[in-house]
Motif scaffolding. Structure first.
Motif, PDB file in Angstrom:
ATOM      1  N   ASN A  12       0.778  -1.236   0.000  1.00 37.36           N
ATOM      2  CA  ASN A  12       0.000   0.000   0.000  1.00 37.36           C
ATOM      3  C   ASN A  12       0.811   1.289   0.000  1.00 37.36           C
ATOM      4  O   ASN A  12       0.245   2.360  -0.194  1.00 37.36           O
ATOM      5  CB  ASN A  12      -0.943   0.008   1.206  1.00 37.36           C
ATOM      6  N   SER A  13       2.102   1.206   0.222  1.00 30.75           N
ATOM      7  CA  SER A  13       2.944   2.408   0.265  1.00 30.75           C
ATOM      8  C   SER A  13       3.986   2.332  -0.841  1.00 30.75           C
ATOM      9  O   SER A  13       4.917   1.513  -0.780  1.00 30.75           O
ATOM     10  CB  SER A  13       3.632   2.536   1.624  1.00 30.75           C
ATOM     11  N   GLN A  14       3.836   3.176  -1.829  1.00 33.68           N
ATOM     12  CA  GLN A  14       4.752   3.170  -2.970  1.00 33.68           C
ATOM     13  C   GLN A  14       6.182   3.484  -2.544  1.00 33.68           C
ATOM     14  O   GLN A  14       7.131   2.849  -3.015  1.00 33.68           O
ATOM     15  CB  GLN A  14       4.278   4.166  -4.029  1.00 33.68           C
ATOM     16  N   SER A  15       6.362   4.438  -1.643  1.00 35.50           N
ATOM     17  CA  SER A  15       7.721   4.796  -1.218  1.00 35.50           C
ATOM     18  C   SER A  15       8.371   3.661  -0.425  1.00 35.50           C
ATOM     19  O   SER A  15       9.564   3.390  -0.588  1.00 35.50           O
ATOM     20  CB  SER A  15       7.712   6.086  -0.398  1.00 35.50           C
ATOM     21  N   SER A  16       7.595   2.979   0.416  1.00 38.36           N
ATOM     22  CA  SER A  16       8.139   1.841   1.166  1.00 38.36           C
ATOM     23  C   SER A  16       8.474   0.687   0.233  1.00 38.36           C
ATOM     24  O   SER A  16       9.501   0.025   0.402  1.00 38.36           O
ATOM     25  CB  SER A  16       7.143   1.374   2.233  1.00 38.36           C
ATOM     26  N   ARG A  17       7.633   0.459  -0.750  1.00 41.10           N
ATOM     27  CA  ARG A  17       7.888  -0.597  -1.728  1.00 41.10           C
ATOM     28  C   ARG A  17       9.169  -0.288  -2.502  1.00 41.10           C
ATOM     29  O   ARG A  17      10.018  -1.159  -2.707  1.00 41.10           O
ATOM     30  CB  ARG A  17       6.705  -0.763  -2.677  1.00 41.10           C
ATOM     31  N   LYS A  18       9.329   0.961  -2.920  1.00 39.68           N
ATOM     32  CA  LYS A  18      10.515   1.373  -3.667  1.00 39.68           C
ATOM     33  C   LYS A  18      11.778   1.166  -2.812  1.00 39.68           C
ATOM     34  O   LYS A  18      12.780   0.642  -3.304  1.00 39.68           O
ATOM     35  CB  LYS A  18      10.387   2.830  -4.097  1.00 39.68           C
ATOM     36  N   PHE A  19      11.717   1.563  -1.551  1.00 38.40           N
ATOM     37  CA  PHE A  19      12.857   1.373  -0.650  1.00 38.40           C
ATOM     38  C   PHE A  19      13.149  -0.121  -0.479  1.00 38.40           C
ATOM     39  O   PHE A  19      14.294  -0.556  -0.599  1.00 38.40           O
ATOM     40  CB  PHE A  19      12.588   2.012   0.713  1.00 38.40           C
ATOM     41  N   PHE A  20      12.123  -0.908  -0.199  1.00 37.70           N
ATOM     42  CA  PHE A  20      12.274  -2.343   0.004  1.00 37.70           C
ATOM     43  C   PHE A  20      12.926  -3.004  -1.204  1.00 37.70           C
ATOM     44  O   PHE A  20      13.867  -3.784  -1.065  1.00 37.70           O
ATOM     45  CB  PHE A  20      10.910  -2.973   0.290  1.00 37.70           C
ATOM     46  N   VAL A  25      18.542  -8.683  -2.213  1.00 41.85           N
ATOM     47  CA  VAL A  25      17.552  -9.744  -2.038  1.00 41.85           C
ATOM     48  C   VAL A  25      17.718 -10.456  -0.699  1.00 41.85           C
ATOM     49  O   VAL A  25      16.729 -10.770  -0.033  1.00 41.85           O
ATOM     50  CB  VAL A  25      17.608 -10.745  -3.216  1.00 41.85           C
ATOM     51  N   GLU A  26      18.950 -10.695  -0.281  1.00 40.11           N
ATOM     52  CA  GLU A  26      19.167 -11.386   1.000  1.00 40.11           C
ATOM     53  C   GLU A  26      18.593 -10.580   2.170  1.00 40.11           C
ATOM     54  O   GLU A  26      18.062 -11.169   3.117  1.00 40.11           O
ATOM     55  CB  GLU A  26      20.642 -11.703   1.228  1.00 40.11           C
ATOM     56  N   ILE A  27      18.661  -9.262   2.090  1.00 39.05           N
ATOM     57  CA  ILE A  27      18.076  -8.410   3.136  1.00 39.05           C
ATOM     58  C   ILE A  27      16.552  -8.466   3.043  1.00 39.05           C
ATOM     59  O   ILE A  27      15.858  -8.519   4.066  1.00 39.05           O
ATOM     60  CB  ILE A  27      18.581  -6.951   3.020  1.00 39.05           C
ATOM     61  N   GLN A  28      16.017  -8.469   1.834  1.00 40.72           N
ATOM     62  CA  GLN A  28      14.566  -8.592   1.660  1.00 40.72           C
ATOM     63  C   GLN A  28      14.044  -9.872   2.309  1.00 40.72           C
ATOM     64  O   GLN A  28      13.020  -9.853   2.993  1.00 40.72           O
ATOM     65  CB  GLN A  28      14.199  -8.583   0.177  1.00 40.72           C
ATOM     66  N   TYR A  29      14.753 -10.982   2.111  1.00 38.17           N
ATOM     67  CA  TYR A  29      14.343 -12.255   2.729  1.00 38.17           C
ATOM     68  C   TYR A  29      14.344 -12.145   4.246  1.00 38.17           C
ATOM     69  O   TYR A  29      13.424 -12.611   4.914  1.00 38.17           O
ATOM     70  CB  TYR A  29      15.269 -13.398   2.304  1.00 38.17           C
ATOM     71  N   LYS A  30      15.395 -11.540   4.792  1.00 30.94           N
ATOM     72  CA  LYS A  30      15.481 -11.376   6.249  1.00 30.94           C
ATOM     73  C   LYS A  30      14.347 -10.496   6.761  1.00 30.94           C
ATOM     74  O   LYS A  30      13.793 -10.751   7.830  1.00 30.94           O
ATOM     75  CB  LYS A  30      16.828 -10.775   6.647  1.00 30.94           C
ATOM     76  N   ILE A  47      14.505  -1.633  11.046  1.00 32.55           N
ATOM     77  CA  ILE A  47      14.789  -3.069  11.028  1.00 32.55           C
ATOM     78  C   ILE A  47      15.724  -3.425   9.879  1.00 32.55           C
ATOM     79  O   ILE A  47      16.594  -4.279  10.035  1.00 32.55           O
ATOM     80  CB  ILE A  47      13.479  -3.881  11.032  1.00 32.55           C
ATOM     81  N   SER A  48      15.596  -2.753   8.748  1.00 33.70           N
ATOM     82  CA  SER A  48      16.534  -3.042   7.652  1.00 33.70           C
ATOM     83  C   SER A  48      17.953  -2.634   8.054  1.00 33.70           C
ATOM     84  O   SER A  48      18.907  -3.359   7.738  1.00 33.70           O
ATOM     85  CB  SER A  48      16.111  -2.353   6.354  1.00 33.70           C
ATOM     86  N   ASP A  49      18.108  -1.519   8.764  1.00 39.35           N
ATOM     87  CA  ASP A  49      19.440  -1.126   9.245  1.00 39.35           C
ATOM     88  C   ASP A  49      19.984  -2.162  10.230  1.00 39.35           C
ATOM     89  O   ASP A  49      21.166  -2.511  10.176  1.00 39.35           O
ATOM     90  CB  ASP A  49      19.394   0.247   9.917  1.00 39.35           C
ATOM     91  N   ALA A  50      19.123  -2.673  11.110  1.00 36.89           N
ATOM     92  CA  ALA A  50      19.548  -3.685  12.074  1.00 36.89           C
ATOM     93  C   ALA A  50      19.955  -4.973  11.368  1.00 36.89           C
ATOM     94  O   ALA A  50      20.956  -5.601  11.736  1.00 36.89           O
ATOM     95  CB  ALA A  50      18.428  -3.951  13.084  1.00 36.89           C
TER      96      ALA A  50
END
Length: 64
Positions: A12-20, A25-30, A47-50
């Protein structure tokens, strides 16, 4: 805005999707493993920084 999960946030959030999608890919899985703990864009960034920091420390220590 707060969402029920990471899935809902990036749906639902275009900016969050773009960042994600800009993350490796390995970070996306985590991050998907933390789905139920991510409710806002701020949560996603924190959480992505962590996760990145944790991956870095694992590589430094050569822990698996």
């Amino acid at each position: 805005m707060q969402y029920s999960s990471l899935h809902e946030l990036i749906k639902n959030s275009q900016s969050s999707r773009k960042f994600f999608l800009s993350l490796p890919v390995e970070i996306q899985y985590k991050l998907h493993e933390q789905n139920q703990y991510i409710h806002t864009a701020s949560d996603l960034h924190i959480i992505s920084d962590a996760v990145k920091q944790n991956e870095h420390l694992i590589k430094l220590g050569q822990w698996e």
